[in-house]
Design a protein around this motif. Structure first.
Motif, PDB file in Angstrom:
ATOM      1  N   ALA A  44       0.862  -1.168  -0.089  1.00 10.73           N
ATOM      2  CA  ALA A  44      -0.101  -0.158   0.171  1.00 10.73           C
ATOM      3  C   ALA A  44       0.868   1.246   0.113  1.00 10.73           C
ATOM      4  O   ALA A  44       0.567   2.300  -0.887  1.00 10.73           O
ATOM      5  CB  ALA A  44      -0.986  -0.033   1.320  1.00 10.73           C
ATOM      6  N   GLY A 102       0.829   3.687  -3.137  1.00 12.43           N
ATOM      7  CA  GLY A 102       0.389   4.705  -2.894  1.00 12.43           C
ATOM      8  C   GLY A 102       1.360   5.878  -3.281  1.00 12.43           C
ATOM      9  O   GLY A 102       1.074   7.027  -3.708  1.00 12.43           O
ATOM     10  N   GLY A 149      -3.669  -4.667  -0.476  1.00 18.92           N
ATOM     11  CA  GLY A 149      -2.787  -3.271  -0.378  1.00 18.92           C
ATOM     12  C   GLY A 149      -3.490  -2.389  -1.549  1.00 18.92           C
ATOM     13  O   GLY A 149      -3.398  -1.028  -1.292  1.00 18.92           O
ATOM     14  N   HIS A 202      -6.374  -0.833   0.339  1.00 15.79           N
ATOM     15  CA  HIS A 202      -5.895   0.105   1.257  1.00 15.79           C
ATOM     16  C   HIS A 202      -5.609   1.517   0.543  1.00 15.79           C
ATOM     17  O   HIS A 202      -5.908   2.813   0.942  1.00 15.79           O
ATOM     18  CB  HIS A 202      -4.527  -0.044   1.803  1.00 15.79           C
ATOM     19  CG  HIS A 202      -4.681  -1.207   2.936  1.00 15.79           C
ATOM     20  ND1 HIS A 202      -5.904  -1.446   3.447  1.00 15.79           N
ATOM     21  CD2 HIS A 202      -3.890  -1.931   3.635  1.00 15.79           C
ATOM     22  CE1 HIS A 202      -5.720  -2.466   4.430  1.00 15.79           C
ATOM     23  NE2 HIS A 202      -4.305  -3.189   4.369  1.00 15.79           N
ATOM     24  N   VAL A 203      -4.902   1.349  -0.680  1.00 17.92           N
ATOM     25  CA  VAL A 203      -4.660   2.637  -1.471  1.00 17.92           C
ATOM     26  C   VAL A 203      -5.698   3.333  -1.704  1.00 17.92           C
ATOM     27  O   VAL A 203      -5.745   4.631  -1.806  1.00 17.92           O
ATOM     28  CB  VAL A 203      -3.725   2.336  -2.681  1.00 17.92           C
ATOM     29  CG1 VAL A 203      -3.494   3.534  -3.553  1.00 17.92           C
ATOM     30  CG2 VAL A 203      -2.107   1.811  -2.005  1.00 17.92           C
TER      31      VAL A 203
END
Length: 600
Positions: free
Chosen positions: A293, A297, A546, A549-550
């Motif tokens: 992430a 990100g 991940g 999450h991003v």
């Protein structure tokens, strides 16, 4: 003798060390690069755009230090897991604890020192490439720039050596406290989690609650400020761990109970392989998901900042450059503009009290401005009929059509007859719009510089030109884009090498099981499919989480990015391709280890 044993241990497991080594090299190279760009005082003082971005590099360095510390801890843990059987054998042969501790120290520090040396050498090349890239992005001169910077060299070696010395003492103390039999059988001892269904259910619910709180906190950055980051960090890390701890155990158990699925191919064997060390996998997958992430990100946000530079500058004014009675040097620079999409000439008359525009000319060629109204930007065209309505709203953009010597003269629109009859100086104003501002940066800079000298413009407040706004935004956002891209690459290397190292560290013991399957006649194609499925699951689970999450984390940047969700294809595509390459490399190395030709 100890030195020979240490180096012999590294050579005997060179393949496994190479995975770890590559991650450490990339970490130290990026670490050196950031320090070389952030601490080169002569370079920063001589280049104001770069100096404005120096604090961004410092922030990136702090993030890199935190992640590198976590990576080194995990890397050294894996090193110990690989060598603990060898150390136990040395103990059985009569080696004293003090000698074992020295052996661990030599091995750990040797790996760290070698990785630091190679990383710094690569970092110098990376600094040369990245520095020139940054200078190009910021359109700054390369005065006093040097890939070799002694303070960065000392800090890089100092940081990595301190970390590896601490890790060496910690590893030695931990190993000497572990019973010899436990060291001998640690790699072959299953660590399945024998948990009841209610416990798994509670962990799953807790994971969803914690993740929901973390995702909510990221949407409340404007209200909670720094507290939002703290809440999100704690809850998402814990939620990620609990989710993997419950989801993987439950999913493997469910698939095993499904007789139709388990009986197909080598599914039972694959699921047993996953469950054999499931506790270690839940820990490592949680770390990999968080690093995934952070890496994705960083790249996504970095490219988002780069994409927003021109759009944000364009929202301040619709014209890329405006000239007033351009002199010869300004006209010569204007001829170098490429991709000109619009060029319009207006005649302006300067009287003692006002600056006049010809209404007939304005109606034929309306002015274009950007107007912020009710929370949104929109482009407006201004003619003689609505000039009075918009003149106050776009007063800052109208600075392009006046000089400091105009003083308090007001811009007005008069009829063609009144314009012709008015007594005063007549001057030509030319507006330019180009397809690519960055490609024309040098020509526009020359035009603005000559214009400012011609009319004694001393500040951006007197200019109103897009170039001044673009340069300010570019000095900030290019730094963020630069930091995000290289931090993302560094995090990707760390997470992928960590996962690769974890998978490959147990390949030597898995080889016996695959050899047994080969002897009883299992086709190599089925074994390869089993390997790809097993390793694929270990890559897909943290990658998918991940990405989630991003997608939630991008909400934190709604106040900074114009379109946080508008340009995901490029960063996501780049990252997925690199991640897939790591997956393919892991499968290839694993197969070469475990799929040996069985003895006759």
């Amino acid at each position: 003798m100890l030195r020979k044993l240490a180096l012999g241990g590294i050579r005997s497991r060179f393949r496994d060390y190479a995975v770890l080594f590559s991650g450490l090299v990339i970490a130290s190279a990026v670490f050196y690069m950031f320090l070389a760009l952030a601490t080169n005082t002569a370079f920063l003082k001589s280049n104001s755009p770069v100096a404005m971005a120096s604090f961004i590099f410092g922030f990136g360095e702090v993030l890199l230090v935190i992640i590198t510390m976590v990576y080194i801890v995990y890397a050294n843990t894996f090193l110990m897991s690989m060598r603990q059987r060898d150390y136990a054998m040395f103990m059985m042969l009569g080696a004293k604890g003090r000698k074992i501790g020295q052996l661990i120290f030599i091995e750990t520090v040797s790996v760290g020192l070698l990785a630091s040396v190679v990383g710094v050498l690569i970092g110098m090349g990376l600094t040369s490439f990245a520095g020139n890239l940054l200078i190009g992005m910021l359109h700054a001169p390369a005065t006093h720039f040097s890939p070799f910077w002694a303070p960065a060299l000392l800090w890089t070696f100092g940081f990595f050596m301190v970390m590896f010395v601490i890790a060496a003492f910690f590893n030695a103390a931990k190993l000497l406290k572990t019973p010899m039999l436990a060291l001998l059988h640690a790699a072959t001892t299953p660590n399945r989690i024998q948990q009841k269904q209610p416990v798994l259910f509670i962990q799953a619910v807790l994971a969803l609650v914690l993740l929901a709180i973390g995702y909510w906190a990221m949407t409340q950055l404007a209200h909670l400020q720094l507290m939002a980051i703290g809440i999100a960090l704690v809850t998402i890390v814990l939620g990620t761990y609990f989710l993997f701890n419950s989801l993987l155990v439950w999913l493997i158990g469910m698939l095993k109970r499904d007789r139709r699925f388990a009986a197909r191919g080598l599914h039972t064997f694959t699921l047993s392989q996953l469950s054999f060390r499931i506790r270690d996998y839940t820990k490592i997958l949680s770390v990999v998901a968080m690093l995934f992430a952070l890496a994705l990100g960083a790249i996504t946000v970095g490219l988002g900042f780069q994409h927003d530079i021109n759009e944000m500058a364009s929202r301040q004014t619709a014209y890329d450059v405006v000239t007033i009675d351009a002199n010869a040097k300004t006209q010569q620079a204007a001829q170098k503009l490429t991709g000109v999409t619009a060029k319009t000439t207006y005649t302006q008359k300067v009287t003692p009290k006002a600056l006049y525009f010809d209404a007939a000319q304005l109606d034929a060629k309306p002015l274009e401005f950007e107007w912020f109204n009710h929370g949104t930007w929109k482009k407006i065209t201004v003619t003689s009929k609505n000039f009075a309505r918009y003149v106050d709203q776009v007063d800052a953009q109208l600075l392009q059509f006046r000089t400091p010597a105009d003083g308090q003269r007001q811009l007005q629109v008069v009829s063609h007859a009144d314009f012709t009859a008015a007594q005063g100086q007549t001057r030509a104003i030319v507006t330019y719009q180009v397809r690519d501002f960055a490609a024309n940066y040098d020509a526009i800079e020359t035009m603005v510089t000559q214009q400012n000298r011609q009319y004694h413009v001393r500040s951006a407040d007197q200019s109103g030109q897009k170039f001044m706004i673009y340069a300010l935004i570019n000095s900030m956002y290019s730094g963020f884009a630069f930091m995000g891209f290289f931090l993302g690459i560094a995090f990707l290397a760390m997470l992928a090498s960590t996962l690769m190292f974890k998978i490959l560290s147990g390949a030597g013991f898995d080889a016996a099981r695959y050899a047994m399957l080969q002897k009883i006649g299992v086709r190599p194609s089925l074994l390869r499919r089993s390997i790809r499925q097993e390793i694929g699951a270990l890559f897909i689970f943290p990658g998918a989480l991940g990405v989630i999450h991003v997608l939630f984390g991008l909400k934190m940047f709604k106040g900074l990015l114009q379109h946080p969700y508008g340009n995901l294809l490029v960063p996501f595509g780049i990252f997925i391709v690199l991640y897939a390459i790591y997956y393919g490399l892991t499968v290839w190395i694993y197969e070469r280890i475990v799929l040996t030709k069985p003895a006759a």
